[in-house]
Scaffold this motif. Structure first.
Motif, mmCIF file in Angstrom:
data_model
loop_
_atom_site.group_PDB
_atom_site.id
_atom_site.type_symbol
_atom_site.label_atom_id
_atom_site.label_comp_id
_atom_site.label_asym_id
_atom_site.label_seq_id
_atom_site.Cartn_x
_atom_site.Cartn_y
_atom_site.Cartn_z
ATOM 1 N N GLU A 1 0.096 -15.763 -3.415
ATOM 2 C CA GLU A 1 0.514 -17.112 -3.022
ATOM 3 C C GLU A 1 1.256 -17.811 -4.153
ATOM 4 N N LEU A 2 0.922 -17.440 -5.389
ATOM 5 C CA LEU A 2 1.601 -18.020 -6.553
ATOM 6 C C LEU A 2 2.906 -17.301 -6.891
ATOM 7 N N GLY A 3 3.171 -16.182 -6.205
ATOM 8 C CA GLY A 3 4.419 -15.476 -6.447
ATOM 9 C C GLY A 3 4.287 -14.201 -7.257
ATOM 10 N N VAL A 4 3.064 -13.748 -7.499
ATOM 11 C CA VAL A 4 2.864 -12.487 -8.213
ATOM 12 C C VAL A 4 3.208 -11.325 -7.278
ATOM 13 N N GLU A 5 3.924 -10.344 -7.783
ATOM 14 C CA GLU A 5 4.202 -9.131 -7.018
ATOM 15 C C GLU A 5 3.070 -8.131 -7.275
ATOM 16 N N ILE A 6 2.445 -7.629 -6.227
ATOM 17 C CA ILE A 6 1.356 -6.657 -6.351
ATOM 18 C C ILE A 6 1.729 -5.412 -5.570
ATOM 19 N N PHE A 7 1.723 -4.262 -6.256
ATOM 20 C CA PHE A 7 2.080 -2.999 -5.630
ATOM 21 C C PHE A 7 0.890 -2.046 -5.665
ATOM 22 N N PRO A 8 0.129 -1.932 -4.569
ATOM 23 C CA PRO A 8 -0.941 -0.928 -4.517
ATOM 24 C C PRO A 8 -0.356 0.458 -4.278
ATOM 25 N N GLY A 9 -1.181 1.479 -4.522
ATOM 26 C CA GLY A 9 -0.712 2.850 -4.345
ATOM 27 C C GLY A 9 0.312 3.271 -5.384
ATOM 28 N N MET A 10 0.335 2.561 -6.506
ATOM 29 C CA MET A 10 1.321 2.843 -7.562
ATOM 30 C C MET A 10 0.590 3.186 -8.854
ATOM 31 N N ALA A 11 0.246 4.450 -9.010
ATOM 32 C CA ALA A 11 -0.410 4.889 -10.242
ATOM 33 C C ALA A 11 0.593 4.885 -11.389
ATOM 34 N N CYS A 12 0.132 4.436 -12.545
ATOM 35 C CA CYS A 12 0.975 4.411 -13.748
ATOM 36 C C CYS A 12 0.675 5.660 -14.566
ATOM 37 N N SER A 13 1.660 6.532 -14.672
ATOM 38 C CA SER A 13 1.432 7.851 -15.254
ATOM 39 C C SER A 13 1.915 7.992 -16.687
ATOM 40 N N GLU A 14 2.806 7.110 -17.134
ATOM 41 C CA GLU A 14 3.353 7.219 -18.490
ATOM 42 C C GLU A 14 3.564 5.838 -19.082
ATOM 43 N N ILE A 15 3.567 5.783 -20.408
ATOM 44 C CA ILE A 15 3.926 4.573 -21.133
ATOM 45 C C ILE A 15 5.366 4.710 -21.607
ATOM 46 N N GLY B 1 8.366 -4.870 -19.396
ATOM 47 C CA GLY B 1 7.910 -6.236 -19.572
ATOM 48 C C GLY B 1 8.031 -6.679 -21.015
ATOM 49 N N LYS B 2 8.113 -7.975 -21.199
ATOM 50 C CA LYS B 2 8.046 -8.505 -22.562
ATOM 51 C C LYS B 2 6.666 -8.199 -23.150
ATOM 52 N N TYR B 3 5.673 -8.144 -22.246
ATOM 53 C CA TYR B 3 4.322 -7.723 -22.630
ATOM 54 C C TYR B 3 3.730 -6.905 -21.477
ATOM 55 N N VAL B 4 2.919 -5.934 -21.836
ATOM 56 C CA VAL B 4 2.268 -5.062 -20.849
ATOM 57 C C VAL B 4 0.760 -5.146 -21.062
ATOM 58 N N PHE B 5 0.038 -5.478 -19.997
ATOM 59 C CA PHE B 5 -1.418 -5.576 -20.062
ATOM 60 C C PHE B 5 -2.037 -4.359 -19.382
ATOM 61 N N PHE B 6 -2.973 -3.718 -20.079
ATOM 62 C CA PHE B 6 -3.704 -2.602 -19.494
ATOM 63 C C PHE B 6 -5.090 -3.087 -19.075
ATOM 64 N N SER B 7 -5.289 -3.146 -17.776
ATOM 65 C CA SER B 7 -6.608 -3.531 -17.230
ATOM 66 C C SER B 7 -7.031 -2.433 -16.263
ATOM 67 N N GLU B 8 -7.162 -1.235 -16.812
ATOM 68 C CA GLU B 8 -7.424 -0.038 -16.019
ATOM 69 C C GLU B 8 -8.905 0.192 -15.741
ATOM 70 N N GLY B 9 -9.765 -0.613 -16.315
ATOM 71 C CA GLY B 9 -11.188 -0.330 -16.200
ATOM 72 C C GLY B 9 -11.636 0.610 -17.306
ATOM 73 N N VAL B 10 -12.827 1.164 -17.137
ATOM 74 C CA VAL B 10 -13.442 2.009 -18.160
ATOM 75 C C VAL B 10 -12.600 3.257 -18.423
ATOM 76 N N ARG B 11 -12.362 3.550 -19.689
ATOM 77 C CA ARG B 11 -11.742 4.809 -20.119
ATOM 78 C C ARG B 11 -10.412 5.060 -19.409
ATOM 79 N N GLY B 12 -9.612 4.016 -19.284
ATOM 80 C CA GLY B 12 -8.304 4.161 -18.671
ATOM 81 C C GLY B 12 -7.432 5.143 -19.433
ATOM 82 N N SER B 13 -6.665 5.948 -18.711
ATOM 83 C CA SER B 13 -5.890 7.009 -19.353
ATOM 84 C C SER B 13 -4.788 6.457 -20.245
ATOM 85 N N LEU B 14 -4.114 5.389 -19.818
ATOM 86 C CA LEU B 14 -3.066 4.808 -20.666
ATOM 87 C C LEU B 14 -3.685 4.000 -21.807
#
Length: 548
Positions: A128-142, A178-191
Motif C-alpha cells: 500500500e505504501l508502494g513497496v514492490e514485493i516479488f515472491p518466488g524470487m530466490a536470490c542466488s548470487e551477490i 541498490g544503493k544499499y542491500v539488506f539481507f533478512s534471510e533468516g537463520v544461516r542465510g546463504s548470502l
C-alpha cells in the motif's frame, strides 16, 4: 560456459527476504521517504510460505512501526491470558511458580500469532505504501561493485538441469541493484554467510549458536482448548544433559501449536531431535490434550541462540544484516520477531539518512551501533549468559545460575560479566563410540508420526530436475569420516529425512533427498565435518506453510 548476460533494475534499497525484519525495513523506508524505491525479494512461493515461528509475539516492534496496527486489522487476535512453566519427568510434572521467573519471562501483553499470517499482513501494508514485493524470487548470487561493496543480487534464475547446465527453458534472472542491500534471510542465510566471510564480520564476536525448532499445528477437542494459554516445559524427554524445551500455545479456532527446540550443542551423535519431539507428545500431560485431535501442519527451522556476544558486525560496505541473519533471538524468552522488526526499522532509518546525504555503498555504522546499544542490544544483554551457562552446566545448573543472572540483570548488573560459548555446535559433536545408542519408540500414527509422513504436512515441493541445493565440499566425508566416527548423524539431525546411508559394505553410499528439505539449515550448522553447504533452490520451491 559463456558469461551470462542479465538485465539490471535499479533501486534505492534491495531487501532479500520477506520476513518480519525485511518487511519492517521496507515499510519504514517508505514511511520516511515515499519516493524511496524499495524492492523485497522472497524465495517462498508467497509471502509467509517459508515463515515458521512459535510464536508468542511481543508487539513492541509493531507498536513502533505501525502504532495503529489494531485498527488496520493486524492478525494479533489472541492475547496471552495464562502462563505456565513445567519441569517434566517421564510420567509427571512440577509446576514452576511464575513469581520465581524473572520479569522479562512474563508474557502479559503479548499475543499468540501465526508469524506467516503476520508477515502476509505486513506485506499488504508495505505494498500500500508502494513497496514492490516479488515472491518466488530466490536470490542466488551477490553482485559486487567496483570498490568491492555489495551492489545488488541476482534473483529469479530458473531452468537449470540437474548437472548445472542450462535447460531449454533457462531464464538467467535479473540483477537488482541498490544503493544499499539488506539481507533478512533468516537463520544461516546463504548470502549472509558469504558477506560475513568476505568482510570478516565475525572477527570480533563469539561463535554463533543454534537450536532446531520443530512445530506441529493440531486441531483439538473444543472442551480441552483454552484460548490464550501459553505453556513451556523443560526436562523430559531431553533430560538434564541436553538443553532445549517445548511449547504449547492455544490459539483461536480450537488449534494449538505444539513444538520443541533442541539446542544443537548436544554431544551424543545418536540423539535424534525429531524423535525426541515425537516422544514428547506421549507425555501424559500432552497426550491427554491431543487425543482425539488431528495434526494439520508440520515444519522445522533452526533458531539462533548465541545472543549479543555472537552478533557479527551487522553493517558492511553496501548493506546490512537484519533479524535472524544477524542472530537477534532472545533465547530464554524464545522470542526474536520483535527484535527482527526493530532491526529492520533501525536499518531503514540509517539508510534513509545516508541516501539523503547522497551516500551509497558505504558502511551504515549508525545501524550497527543502534543494534548493539538500542532496544535490541538492551533486550539481549539481559540474557547474554543463559546459553553459555546451559552449555557448561546442562539443564539444572544452567537454569539455576542463568535464572539468578537474569534476576541480577533485571536490576542492571551481572556478577558473571559476559561469558563465552566455547565450541561451535558442529565442534560439540563427540565420537559415537563415547555414547550409547538411544532406542526410540516407534511412532504410533496417532500422536507421533514418522518423518516422511510429517514432511507431507509441510507441503514441501522442489522441482526435481534442478541441481541439488544441498552440496558437499568433499563427497567422501559422509561415508569415510562421519559414518565410522560419528555414526552418520545427518540421518538423524535432519528433521525432514533428507540424508540417508544406503547399501552396505563397500557399496554403501550417502544419498541426499533434497526434495524433502524444509529449509531449516540444521545440516549446514550441525554437520561435524562442516561438509554440507545449504544454498537456495530455485524460487518458489520448498515448504508452503499455511499458518506457521
Amino acid at each position: 560456459m559463456a558469461e551470462i548476460e542479465r538485465e539490471a533494475m535499479e533501486y534505492d534499497v534491495v531487501i532479500v527476504g520477506a520476513g518480519p525484519a525485511g518487511l519492517s525495513a521496507a515499510i519504514r523506508l517508505k514511511q520516511l521517504d515515499a519516493e524511496c524505491n524499495v524492492v523485497v525479494l522472497e524465495k517462498g512461493s508467497e509471502v509467509g510460505a517459508h515463515i515458521l515461528s512459535g510464536a508468542v509475539l511481543d508487539p513492541c516492534g509493531l507498536d513502533k512501526l505501525i502504532p495503529d496496527w489494531k485498527a488496520k486489522g493486524a492478525p494479533l487476535n489472541v492475547p496471552v491470558k495464562e502462563d505456565n512453566f513445567y519441569a517434566l519427568g517421564e510420567a509427571g510434572k512440577i509446576r514452576l511458580p511464575n513469581f520465581i521467573m524473572p520479569p522479562l519471562m512474563n508474557n502479559h501483553g503479548n499475543y499468540i500469532v501465526s508469524m506467516g499470517n503476520v508477515c502476509r499482513w505486513m506485506a499488504e501494508q508495505a505494498e500500500e505504501l508502494g513497496v514492490e514485493i516479488f515472491p518466488g524470487m530466490a536470490c542466488s548470487e551477490i553482485v559486487y561493485g567496483e570498490n568491492g561493496e555489495v551492489k545488488g543480487v541476482v534473483a529469479g534464475e530458473f531452468g537449470k538441469n540437474a548437472d548445472g547446465s542450462h535447460g531449454d527453458g533457462y531464464e538467467p534472472g535479473m540483477e537488482l541493484h541498490g544503493k544499499y542491500v539488506f539481507f533478512s534471510e533468516g537463520v544461516r542465510g546463504s548470502l549472509s554467510k558469504q558477506v560475513i566471510a568476505k568482510y570478516s564480520l565475525d572477527a570480533d564476536c563469539d561463535v554463533p549458536k543454534f537450536g532446531l525448532g520443530m512445530k506441529e499445528i493440531w486441531e483439538i477437542d473444543p472442551e480441552k482448548h483454552n484460548e490464550g494459554e501459553v505453556t513451556h516445559t523443560m526436562g523430559w524427554p531431553l533430560g538434564t544433559k541436553n538443553t532445549g524445551g517445548t511449547f504449547i500455545y492455544h490459539l483461536e479456532n480450537n488449534q494449538v501449536y505444539v513444538g520443541m527446540i533442541v539446542d544443537l550443542n548436544y554431544k551424543n551423535p545418536h540423539l535424534y531431535p525429531y524423535m525426541e519431539f515425537q516422544r514428547f507428545k506421549h507425555h501424559p500431560m500432552v497426550s491427554k490434550l491431543l487425543e482425539g485431535g488431528k495434526r494439520v501442519a508440520y515444519g522445522a527451522r533452526a533458531v539462533t541462540k548465541g545472543g549479543i556476544q555472537s552478533i557479527p558486525k551487522s553493517a558492511f560496505p553496501g548493506g546490512a544484516l537484519l533479524g535472524c541473519s544477524a542472530g537477534l533471538v532472545n533465547l530464554p524468552r524464545i522470542k526474536g520477531n520483535h527484535n527482527a522488526m526493530l532491526s529492520g526499522i533501525a536499518a531503514a532509518e540509517a539508510a534513509i539518512e545516508a541516501i539523503k546525504a547522497d551516500r551509497s555503498g558505504d558502511v551504515l555504522e549508525g545501524y550497527d551501533d543502534e543494534l548493539r546499544t538500542g532496544a535490541v542490544g538492551k533486550d539481549l544483554k539481559k540474557v547474554r549468559n543463559v546459553a553459555p551457562l546451559n552449555g557448561r552446566y546442562g539443564l539444572l545448573g544452567g537454569l539455576a545460575i542463568g535464572g539468578f543472572d537474569m534476576w541480577c540483570n533485571t536490576f542492571g548488573f551481572s556478577l558473571l560479566g559476559t561469558l563465552k560459548h566455547g565450541k561451535s555446535d558442529a565442534e560439540s559433536t563427540e565420537p559415537a563410540s563415547q555414547h550409547k545408542v538411544i532406542d526410540y519408540p516407534k511412532p504410533d500414527g496417532k500422536l507421533s508420526f514418522d518423518r516422511l509422513t510429517n514432511v507431507a504436512f509441510s507441503f514441501t515441493n522442489h522441482e526435481e530436475s534442478q541441481p541439488a541445493h544441498l552440496t558437499l565440499k568433499d563427497e567422501s566425508i559422509p561415508v569415510d569420516v562421519n559414518l565410522p566416527k560419528f555414526g552418520g548423524p545427518s540421518a538423524r539431525y535432519c528433521p525432514a529425512g533428507v540424508y540417508e546411508f544406503v547399501g552396505e559394505g563397500a557399496e554403501q553410499k550417502f544419498q541426499i533427498n533434497f526434495q524433502n528439505c524444509v529449509h531449516c539449515k540444521t545440516c549446514d550448522i550441525k554437520d561435524p565435518s562442516q561438509n554440507i553447504v545449504w544454498t537456495t533452490p530455485q524460487g518458489g520451491d520448498g515448504p508452503n506453510y499455511p499458518n506457521m
